[in-house]
Design an enzyme around this catalytic site. Structure first.
Site, PDB file in Angstrom:
ATOM      1  N   HIS A 250     -56.560  25.096  99.199  1.00 43.58           N
ATOM      2  CA  HIS A 250     -57.732  24.241  99.034  1.00 43.58           C
ATOM      3  C   HIS A 250     -58.729  24.556 100.142  1.00 43.58           C
ATOM      4  CE1 HIS A 250     -55.610  21.945  95.994  1.00 43.58           C
ATOM      5  NE2 HIS A 250     -54.556  22.007  96.781  1.00 43.58           N
TER       6      HIS A 250
ATOM      7  N   THR B  97     -45.863  29.898 107.892  1.00 42.22           N
ATOM      8  CA  THR B  97     -47.293  30.149 107.700  1.00 42.22           C
ATOM      9  C   THR B  97     -47.637  31.629 107.803  1.00 42.22           C
ATOM     10  OG1 THR B  97     -47.744  29.807 110.050  1.00 42.22           O
ATOM     11  CG2 THR B  97     -47.918  27.871 108.596  1.00 42.22           C
TER      12      THR B  97
END
Length: 185
Positions: free
Chosen positions: A114, A164
């Site tokens: 997003h 990540t």
């Protein structure tokens, strides 16, 4: 002009509320719910549902209900795949697991991204990056794999880790964000 599905799979900005994608998610939710409603005694039926839901399924898969995914058709699992209770795959882009991957309870794998900018985020458009997991990987309970990561063969992701960045072969990673704790001999 490309469809929203084609944009999604290409990693471009797409509208997740496009009717074609809403219909695909409804299909996946129906199949996942039917899967979640099965019992252990229905192993052949479970495997048939996984074959219908996922893009590719290796030999002898186990996915303990409840299980959730966005589309299903972007998920591929290798031979001997095992996912414990409560796993979630947000597969707006491909998620691929190699052979003999083991997932603890509540493992989440995310491919959607997003926008960080609030004005852009308000448009509702998003993009996605694939997640790839090698062979013989063990992912501990409540670990999270974020968009775009690749996990190398033989790696171990500690419980609760938030991955990540890419994980090399044959290492143990843990923490938030996950870091290499040690190499595996």
């Amino acid at each position: 002009m490309p469809t929203e599905t084609e944009r999604m799979l290409a990693g471009e900005r797409y509208d997740p509320n496009a009717p074609e994608l809403v219909a695909d998610r409804e299909r996946a939710r129906d199949l996942a719910q039917r899967y979640n409603d099965t019992t252990e005694a229905e192993s052949a039926h479970r495997e048939a549902l996984l074959q219908e839901l996922f893009d590719a399924v290796g030999d002898d898969p186990t996915v303990e209900p409840p299980f959730r995914c966005d589309y299903g058709y972007n998920v591929a699992v290798g031979d001997g795949f095992f996912a414990n209770y409560g796993c979630v795959f947000l597969d707006t882009n491909p998620i691929a697991f190699g052979d003999r991957c083991l997932l603890g309870p509540g493992v989440h794998v995310y491919t959607p991204i997003h926008p960080i900018d609030p004005d852009e985020r308000a448009t509702g458009r998003e993009r996605a990056e694939p997640v790839t997991v090698g062979d013989d990987v063990w992912i501990g309970g409540r670990a999270v794999l974020n968009p775009g990561v690749t996990v190398g063969d033989g790696a171990v992701i500690a419980s609760g880790a938030v991955v990540t960045e890419d994980v090399p072969d044959r290492v143990v990673v843990g923490g938030n964000p996950a870091r290499v704790i040690r190499e595996i001999e």
